[in-house]
Motif scaffolding. Structure first.
Motif, PDB file in Angstrom:
ATOM      1  N   ASN A   4       6.516 -12.134  -4.135  1.00 41.94           N
ATOM      2  CA  ASN A   4       6.324 -10.728  -4.494  1.00 41.94           C
ATOM      3  C   ASN A   4       5.127 -10.154  -3.748  1.00 41.94           C
ATOM      4  N   PHE A   5       5.331  -9.023  -3.110  1.00 42.20           N
ATOM      5  CA  PHE A   5       4.317  -8.349  -2.313  1.00 42.20           C
ATOM      6  C   PHE A   5       4.090  -6.948  -2.868  1.00 42.20           C
ATOM      7  N   THR A   6       2.833  -6.515  -2.891  1.00 46.39           N
ATOM      8  CA  THR A   6       2.540  -5.154  -3.331  1.00 46.39           C
ATOM      9  C   THR A   6       1.418  -4.575  -2.485  1.00 46.39           C
ATOM     10  N   VAL A   7       1.258  -3.264  -2.592  1.00 44.35           N
ATOM     11  CA  VAL A   7       0.298  -2.522  -1.783  1.00 44.35           C
ATOM     12  C   VAL A   7      -0.542  -1.647  -2.705  1.00 44.35           C
ATOM     13  N   SER A   8      -1.839  -1.603  -2.458  1.00 42.86           N
ATOM     14  CA  SER A   8      -2.721  -0.746  -3.236  1.00 42.86           C
ATOM     15  C   SER A   8      -2.147   0.667  -3.315  1.00 42.86           C
ATOM     16  N   PRO A   9      -2.100   1.273  -4.494  1.00 43.43           N
ATOM     17  CA  PRO A   9      -1.436   2.574  -4.666  1.00 43.43           C
ATOM     18  C   PRO A   9      -2.075   3.736  -3.912  1.00 43.43           C
ATOM     19  N   ASP A  10      -3.187   3.526  -3.221  1.00 38.80           N
ATOM     20  CA  ASP A  10      -3.860   4.646  -2.568  1.00 38.80           C
ATOM     21  C   ASP A  10      -3.414   4.873  -1.125  1.00 38.80           C
ATOM     22  N   PHE A  11      -2.302   4.248  -0.704  1.00 36.92           N
ATOM     23  CA  PHE A  11      -1.832   4.486   0.659  1.00 36.92           C
ATOM     24  C   PHE A  11      -1.264   5.911   0.769  1.00 36.92           C
ATOM     25  N   ALA A  12      -1.307   6.466   1.988  1.00 35.05           N
ATOM     26  CA  ALA A  12      -0.787   7.815   2.210  1.00 35.05           C
ATOM     27  C   ALA A  12       0.727   7.829   1.997  1.00 35.05           C
ATOM     28  N   PRO A  13       1.265   8.826   1.276  1.00 35.02           N
ATOM     29  CA  PRO A  13       2.719   8.888   1.036  1.00 35.02           C
ATOM     30  C   PRO A  13       3.534   8.846   2.323  1.00 35.02           C
ATOM     31  N   ASP A  14       2.994   9.411   3.399  1.00 36.93           N
ATOM     32  CA  ASP A  14       3.707   9.416   4.676  1.00 36.93           C
ATOM     33  C   ASP A  14       3.938   8.010   5.218  1.00 36.93           C
ATOM     34  N   HIS A  15       3.166   7.041   4.717  1.00 38.32           N
ATOM     35  CA  HIS A  15       3.269   5.678   5.223  1.00 38.32           C
ATOM     36  C   HIS A  15       4.084   4.756   4.317  1.00 38.32           C
ATOM     37  N   MET A  16       4.698   5.325   3.272  1.00 33.55           N
ATOM     38  CA  MET A  16       5.455   4.487   2.344  1.00 33.55           C
ATOM     39  C   MET A  16       6.563   3.722   3.065  1.00 33.55           C
ATOM     40  N   SER A  17       7.320   4.414   3.897  1.00 30.66           N
ATOM     41  CA  SER A  17       8.417   3.731   4.595  1.00 30.66           C
ATOM     42  C   SER A  17       7.873   2.619   5.492  1.00 30.66           C
ATOM     43  N   GLY A  18       6.660   2.810   6.039  1.00 31.27           N
ATOM     44  CA  GLY A  18       6.052   1.801   6.898  1.00 31.27           C
ATOM     45  C   GLY A  18       5.849   0.484   6.188  1.00 31.27           C
ATOM     46  N   TRP A  19       5.490   0.530   4.911  1.00 36.73           N
ATOM     47  CA  TRP A  19       5.276  -0.713   4.171  1.00 36.73           C
ATOM     48  C   TRP A  19       6.597  -1.439   3.916  1.00 36.73           C
ATOM     49  N   PHE A  20       7.685  -0.685   3.766  1.00 38.19           N
ATOM     50  CA  PHE A  20       8.999  -1.332   3.642  1.00 38.19           C
ATOM     51  C   PHE A  20       9.411  -1.959   4.970  1.00 38.19           C
ATOM     52  N   TYR A  21       9.116  -1.283   6.089  1.00 35.77           N
ATOM     53  CA  TYR A  21       9.383  -1.881   7.402  1.00 35.77           C
ATOM     54  C   TYR A  21       8.565  -3.163   7.578  1.00 35.77           C
ATOM     55  N   PHE A  22       7.291  -3.096   7.144  1.00 41.99           N
ATOM     56  CA  PHE A  22       6.414  -4.257   7.248  1.00 41.99           C
ATOM     57  C   PHE A  22       6.981  -5.429   6.457  1.00 41.99           C
ATOM     58  N   ASP A  33      12.487 -14.876   1.518  1.00 36.68           N
ATOM     59  CA  ASP A  33      12.659 -13.632   0.763  1.00 36.68           C
ATOM     60  C   ASP A  33      11.323 -13.159   0.194  1.00 36.68           C
ATOM     61  N   ILE A  34      11.006 -11.903   0.418  1.00 38.78           N
ATOM     62  CA  ILE A  34       9.793 -11.288  -0.133  1.00 38.78           C
ATOM     63  C   ILE A  34      10.183  -9.934  -0.713  1.00 38.78           C
ATOM     64  N   HIS A  35       9.872  -9.739  -1.972  1.00 42.33           N
ATOM     65  CA  HIS A  35      10.197  -8.480  -2.645  1.00 42.33           C
ATOM     66  C   HIS A  35       8.977  -7.576  -2.654  1.00 42.33           C
ATOM     67  N   LEU A  36       9.134  -6.359  -2.136  1.00 42.09           N
ATOM     68  CA  LEU A  36       8.046  -5.379  -2.155  1.00 42.09           C
ATOM     69  C   LEU A  36       8.159  -4.514  -3.399  1.00 42.09           C
ATOM     70  N   GLU A  37       7.124  -4.504  -4.210  1.00 43.62           N
ATOM     71  CA  GLU A  37       7.066  -3.680  -5.416  1.00 43.62           C
ATOM     72  C   GLU A  37       5.865  -2.754  -5.300  1.00 43.62           C
ATOM     73  N   LEU A  38       6.122  -1.447  -5.347  1.00 37.98           N
ATOM     74  CA  LEU A  38       5.047  -0.456  -5.288  1.00 37.98           C
ATOM     75  C   LEU A  38       4.812   0.102  -6.688  1.00 37.98           C
ATOM     76  N   TYR A  39       3.545   0.217  -7.068  1.00 40.54           N
ATOM     77  CA  TYR A  39       3.198   0.683  -8.407  1.00 40.54           C
ATOM     78  C   TYR A  39       2.580   2.080  -8.334  1.00 40.54           C
ATOM     79  N   ASP A  40       2.783   2.848  -9.390  1.00 40.16           N
ATOM     80  CA  ASP A  40       2.326   4.237  -9.412  1.00 40.16           C
ATOM     81  C   ASP A  40       0.836   4.373  -9.672  1.00 40.16           C
ATOM     82  N   SER A  41       0.223   3.349 -10.249  1.00 37.44           N
ATOM     83  CA  SER A  41      -1.198   3.451 -10.589  1.00 37.44           C
ATOM     84  C   SER A  41      -1.874   2.099 -10.433  1.00 37.44           C
ATOM     85  N   PHE A  42      -3.210   2.135 -10.364  1.00 38.16           N
ATOM     86  CA  PHE A  42      -3.977   0.891 -10.274  1.00 38.16           C
ATOM     87  C   PHE A  42      -3.837   0.081 -11.551  1.00 38.16           C
ATOM     88  N   ASP A  43      -3.817   0.739 -12.702  1.00 36.36           N
ATOM     89  CA  ASP A  43      -3.707   0.016 -13.971  1.00 36.36           C
ATOM     90  C   ASP A  43      -2.380  -0.731 -14.068  1.00 36.36           C
TER      91      ASP A  43
END
Length: 248
Positions: A4-22, A33-43
């Motif tokens: 499971n992979f995640t990204v700090s929620p403070d990335f620029a919205p324009d770069h969201m697709s980039g993290w899925f490409y990554f 297999d690596i699952h990308l899960e993006l969260y709406d908040s730090f909490d």
């Protein structure tokens, strides 16, 4: 079971697709297999981390202490040339020409980005302002902070410098930066959890040499990054100590 992979929620919205490409690029390179899960908040993200649902994270520096010292994550790489600096911003027509001109009762627009908020509050100290003598409202994005300032709903706002720089010139011209931090050693980092650390020998060269790979370079551009460089244990501990000092 996929990692499971995640990204700090403070990335620029324009770069969201980039993290899925990554994530897709990384799966192909590692053959797993690596699952990308993006969260709406730090909490929300921290809850998932503490529940053991994260194996790899592009982490906010504020959370590095918990990840490394409490949960056994290890740093593998950091973005080249990207440091987390904060800026204190007012509307262009504000009478405040410096932080010292800000008054008690000022209305602050901020986000739940913990390191930016912490650094921003430190930069307000010359005006003798703190959480006890200002009012603050939390917004989900830096675009919304900009709108609050331009609509007269806030007197001052905190931005990640990169987030401010990525606003359109039209919006930036209607605001003015009072002060910018110059810490230079605070930055995001790719951290690997205990469940994935047996692949550290593959991960470090994979990330560090990503900008030498034609497809990898294209992915980096979609993420707004130049590339990654190795991050040592000593560099990680130094950054954590600095963040801990700032938050005391």
């Amino acid at each position: 079971m996929p990692f499971n992979f995640t990204v700090s929620p403070d990335f620029a919205p324009d770069h969201m697709s980039g993290w899925f490409y990554f994530n897709t690029w990384m799966q192909r390179k590692l053959g797993t297999d690596i699952h990308l899960e993006l969260y709406d908040s730090f909490d929300e993200q921290r809850e998932a981390i503490k529940a053991g649902k994260v194996d790899l994270i592009y982490a906010n520096p504020y959370d590095a202490s918990m990840l490394v010292r409490e949960l056994g994550f290890q740093a593998v790489a950091r973005p080249i040339g990207k440091r987390d600096e904060a800026v204190v911003v007012v509307p262009a027509e504000s009478p405040a020409q410096s932080v010292e001109d800000l008054k008690e009762g000022s209305r602050l627009a901020t986000t739940d980005d913990p390191d930016v908020h912490t650094i921003g509050m430190i930069m307000l100290e010359p005006a003798d302002l703190d959480s006890g003598n200002i009012t603050q409202k939390e917004y989900d994005t830096y675009i919304l902070i900009a709108k609050a300032l331009l609509r007269g709903e806030a007197d001052v706002g905190f931005f990640l410098k990169q987030g401010f720089d990525e606003l359109s010139d039209l919006i930036k011209k209607q605001m003015r930066v009072l002060v910018s931090s110059q810490i230079s050693v605070v930055h995001h980092a790719l951290l690997v959890g205990p469940g994935m650390q047996d692949r550290m020998a593959e991960l470090k060269p994979l990330f560090v040499e990503m900008n030498k790979d034609e497809k990898g370079l294209g992915v980096l551009e979609s993420m707004g990054l130049r590339g990654f460089e190795p991050m040592t244990t000593e560099q990680t501990e130094f950054m954590i100590d600095l963040i801990d000092t700032l938050t005391i």
